[in-house]
Enzyme design. Sequence first.
Site, PDB file in Angstrom:
ATOM      1  N   TRP A   1       1.865   3.083  -2.572  1.00 46.35           N
ATOM      2  CA  TRP A   1       1.366   3.989  -3.539  1.00 46.35           C
ATOM      3  C   TRP A   1       0.198   4.564  -3.188  1.00 46.35           C
ATOM      4  O   TRP A   1      -0.302   6.017  -3.204  1.00 46.35           O
ATOM      5  CB  TRP A   1       1.075   3.276  -4.883  1.00 46.35           C
ATOM      6  CG  TRP A   1       2.410   3.105  -5.905  1.00 46.35           C
ATOM      7  CD1 TRP A   1       3.729   2.842  -5.271  1.00 46.35           C
ATOM      8  CD2 TRP A   1       2.610   2.705  -7.071  1.00 46.35           C
ATOM      9  NE1 TRP A   1       4.543   2.762  -6.450  1.00 46.35           N
ATOM     10  CE2 TRP A   1       3.873   2.735  -7.409  1.00 46.35           C
ATOM     11  CE3 TRP A   1       1.609   2.781  -8.071  1.00 46.35           C
ATOM     12  CZ2 TRP A   1       4.461   2.468  -8.885  1.00 46.35           C
ATOM     13  CZ3 TRP A   1       2.271   2.657  -9.485  1.00 46.35           C
ATOM     14  CH2 TRP A   1       3.448   2.508  -9.728  1.00 46.35           C
TER      15      TRP A   1
ATOM     16  N   GLY B   1       0.707  -1.309   0.173  1.00 44.08           N
ATOM     17  CA  GLY B   1       0.118  -0.018   0.055  1.00 44.08           C
ATOM     18  C   GLY B   1       0.698   1.209   0.157  1.00 44.08           C
ATOM     19  O   GLY B   1       0.224   2.298   0.280  1.00 44.08           O
TER      20      GLY B   1
ATOM     21  N   ASP C   1       0.791  -1.205 -10.363  1.00 41.62           N
ATOM     22  CA  ASP C   1       2.280  -1.634 -10.141  1.00 41.62           C
ATOM     23  C   ASP C   1       2.240  -3.226  -9.885  1.00 41.62           C
ATOM     24  O   ASP C   1       3.314  -3.677  -9.378  1.00 41.62           O
ATOM     25  CB  ASP C   1       2.798  -1.010  -8.585  1.00 41.62           C
ATOM     26  CG  ASP C   1       4.175  -1.236  -8.404  1.00 41.62           C
ATOM     27  OD1 ASP C   1       4.964  -1.403  -9.298  1.00 41.62           O
ATOM     28  OD2 ASP C   1       4.579  -1.022  -7.062  1.00 41.62           O
TER      29      ASP C   1
ATOM     30  N   LYS D   1       3.315  -0.750 -14.627  1.00 41.67           N
ATOM     31  CA  LYS D   1       4.629  -1.349 -14.448  1.00 41.67           C
ATOM     32  C   LYS D   1       4.743  -2.280 -15.864  1.00 41.67           C
ATOM     33  O   LYS D   1       3.718  -3.166 -15.995  1.00 41.67           O
ATOM     34  CB  LYS D   1       4.914  -2.054 -13.427  1.00 41.67           C
ATOM     35  CG  LYS D   1       5.908  -2.828 -13.301  1.00 41.67           C
ATOM     36  CD  LYS D   1       6.783  -3.051 -12.126  1.00 41.67           C
ATOM     37  CE  LYS D   1       6.244  -3.862 -11.106  1.00 41.67           C
ATOM     38  NZ  LYS D   1       6.752  -3.560  -9.717  1.00 41.67           N
TER      39      LYS D   1
ATOM     40  N   ASP E   1      -8.692 -10.246  -7.625  1.00 44.21           N
ATOM     41  CA  ASP E   1      -7.828 -10.636  -8.723  1.00 44.21           C
ATOM     42  C   ASP E   1      -8.177  -9.521  -9.907  1.00 44.21           C
ATOM     43  O   ASP E   1      -9.118  -9.821 -10.574  1.00 44.21           O
ATOM     44  CB  ASP E   1      -8.080 -12.093  -9.198  1.00 44.21           C
ATOM     45  CG  ASP E   1      -7.202 -12.399 -10.191  1.00 44.21           C
ATOM     46  OD1 ASP E   1      -6.334 -11.416 -10.736  1.00 44.21           O
ATOM     47  OD2 ASP E   1      -7.151 -13.732 -10.468  1.00 44.21           O
TER      48      ASP E   1
ATOM     49  N   ASP F   1      -5.869  -5.304  -4.450  1.00 46.20           N
ATOM     50  CA  ASP F   1      -4.834  -6.308  -4.794  1.00 46.20           C
ATOM     51  C   ASP F   1      -5.358  -7.770  -4.212  1.00 46.20           C
ATOM     52  O   ASP F   1      -6.331  -7.924  -3.510  1.00 46.20           O
ATOM     53  CB  ASP F   1      -3.781  -6.000  -3.597  1.00 46.20           C
ATOM     54  CG  ASP F   1      -2.309  -6.806  -3.819  1.00 46.20           C
ATOM     55  OD1 ASP F   1      -1.696  -5.894  -4.708  1.00 46.20           O
ATOM     56  OD2 ASP F   1      -2.296  -7.848  -3.780  1.00 46.20           O
TER      57      ASP F   1
HETATM   58  N1  SAM Z   1       2.463  -0.725  -5.477  1.00 51.59           N
HETATM   59  C1  SAM Z   1       2.483  -1.607  -4.322  1.00 51.59           C
HETATM   60  C2  SAM Z   1       2.952  -0.671  -3.032  1.00 51.59           C
HETATM   61  O1  SAM Z   1       3.483   0.511  -3.287  1.00 51.59           O
HETATM   62  O2  SAM Z   1       2.997  -0.932  -1.998  1.00 51.59           O
HETATM   63  C3  SAM Z   1       3.472  -2.640  -4.393  1.00 51.59           C
HETATM   64  C4  SAM Z   1       3.060  -3.784  -5.463  1.00 51.59           C
HETATM   65  S1  SAM Z   1       3.857  -5.312  -5.449  1.00 51.59           S
HETATM   66  C5  SAM Z   1       5.285  -4.631  -6.464  1.00 51.59           C
HETATM   67  C6  SAM Z   1       3.020  -6.245  -6.671  1.00 51.59           C
HETATM   68  C7  SAM Z   1       1.546  -6.435  -6.175  1.00 51.59           C
HETATM   69  O3  SAM Z   1       0.794  -7.041  -7.403  1.00 51.59           O
HETATM   70  C8  SAM Z   1       1.561  -7.551  -5.136  1.00 51.59           C
HETATM   71  O4  SAM Z   1       1.046  -7.203  -3.857  1.00 51.59           O
HETATM   72  C9  SAM Z   1       0.581  -8.673  -5.703  1.00 51.59           C
HETATM   73  O5  SAM Z   1      -0.098  -9.313  -4.663  1.00 51.59           O
HETATM   74  C10 SAM Z   1      -0.067  -7.771  -6.739  1.00 51.59           C
HETATM   75  N2  SAM Z   1      -0.819  -8.873  -7.879  1.00 51.59           N
HETATM   76  C11 SAM Z   1      -0.204  -9.948  -8.451  1.00 51.59           C
HETATM   77  N3  SAM Z   1      -1.284 -10.321  -9.365  1.00 51.59           N
HETATM   78  C12 SAM Z   1      -2.135  -9.816  -8.794  1.00 51.59           C
HETATM   79  C13 SAM Z   1      -3.562  -9.981  -9.494  1.00 51.59           C
HETATM   80  N4  SAM Z   1      -3.831 -10.900 -10.593  1.00 51.59           N
HETATM   81  N5  SAM Z   1      -4.448  -9.136  -9.033  1.00 51.59           N
HETATM   82  C14 SAM Z   1      -4.327  -8.279  -7.860  1.00 51.59           C
HETATM   83  N6  SAM Z   1      -3.014  -7.965  -7.599  1.00 51.59           N
HETATM   84  C15 SAM Z   1      -2.232  -8.828  -8.126  1.00 51.59           C
END
Ligand code: SAM
Length: 398
Positions: free
Chosen positions: A55, A53, A175, A215, A138, A122
């Site tokens: 961002w 969290g 992200d 990203k 998702d 997320d």
């Molecule tokens: N932007 C976040 C922050 O600033 O704290 C960090 C994000 S982290 C790099 C990537 C996130 O993508 C993870 O928390 C992961 O659970 C989420 N993620 C991956 N696949 C996903 C999906 N299909 N649906 C939702 N979230 C997903």
Amino acid sequence: MGKSSKDKRDAYYRLAKEQGWRARSAFKLLQLDEEFDLFADVTRVVDLCAAPGSWSQVLSRVLIKGEKFGRAAWQNREAKFRQQMLGVFGPVKEAPEEQVVEVDPSEDDLKPRKDVKIVSIDLQPISPLPGIITLRADITHPATVPLLLNALDPDYDATSKDQKAAHPVDLVISDGAPDVTGLHDLDIYVQSQLLFAALNLALCVLKPGGKFVAKIFRGKNVDVLYAQLKIFFEEVHVAKPRSSRASSVEAFIVCLNFQPPKGFSASLEEPLGVGYRLTDMMEERQNAISLEAPTILQNPETSAWDCAPEYTRRTDADGVTEVEFEDLRAPEKDDVRWIAPFIACGDLSAFDSDASYRLPPGHVSLDPVQPPTAPPYKRALEMRKLAGGAYGKTGTKS
Ligand code: SAM
């Protein structure tokens, strides 16, 4: 956030804990904002793949609390300084260096915005943040779209056709990253699927003029993706914030001024990235470009020839004028690639994310601001604990 000794010497990892960010990724968004002024005139935002969290924290501090970062902060300091100087010395053009005052944000500087709505999604649970609606879902699943629309507008009617009119969002950020396998092509493929899912959601909720930031992993066909995004956005940039390690293929696409093509409507039944919808749209666009005749206009007053920017006018020694294509996007019918401008962002004096910094004397390692709520490795840790630790009961490393 990691805990290895490399992490500890990573300036952004330490700074994040000192400044109260849940992850070092916060600096990536702040540096993107420095370059693109992302939060200007923004009140409704969707943050995809948002856990833990950081961002969302940035959004909350900028939009709800009204703090200024990035470009807005410089402008604010500049304006304040000018105001102070005006009062004392009358108008000044440039501040003498030694008199530049660093202004700490005080209550007076806070400008909370009105009617802010932020929805963060997320797969993992996101610990609550003031003023932010969090959803555990998702983003690749179609059921997430109505969930999101409902969070944006509790009166949302799932049967209504006119979805976008009811849910104008100014900015969608994503992200998203899958659990990296180390198989380069597979990781890039899974990442691209997340990106298309994010784009589909963005197309369902963005208002014309809106922005999309996501990203990407820069693989070998990434310029096809840029060309696809150009169908929907007037400007597409690729940006690498200084806090994103140069050694990583990670970058961010920054798409500005959402301009959906005529007659386009986002569809859950036919999401982009699946089937041929996007390919067909690309083809239509290519055909449209091919049919566009070069616009060469003669100025009636000067008799000079003005050409559209894609064409250049060359006059040879005999005074014969020729018009030639010069743009990379010259209408090659089968050319579905486009090279987006690449921008390194973040101040040059900012920390280098690939460097290891010596820890200051007496450094005390702080605990993470928000420990992971349900990390994917939780079960493995539990199993290892049950087995008596890394070396188990046998004394050999598992
Ligand atoms: N932007 C976040 C922050 O600033 O704290 C960090 C994000 S982290 C790099 C990537 C996130 O993508 C993870 O928390 C992961 O659970 C989420 N993620 C991956 N696949 C996903 C999906 N299909 N649906 C939702 N979230 C997903």
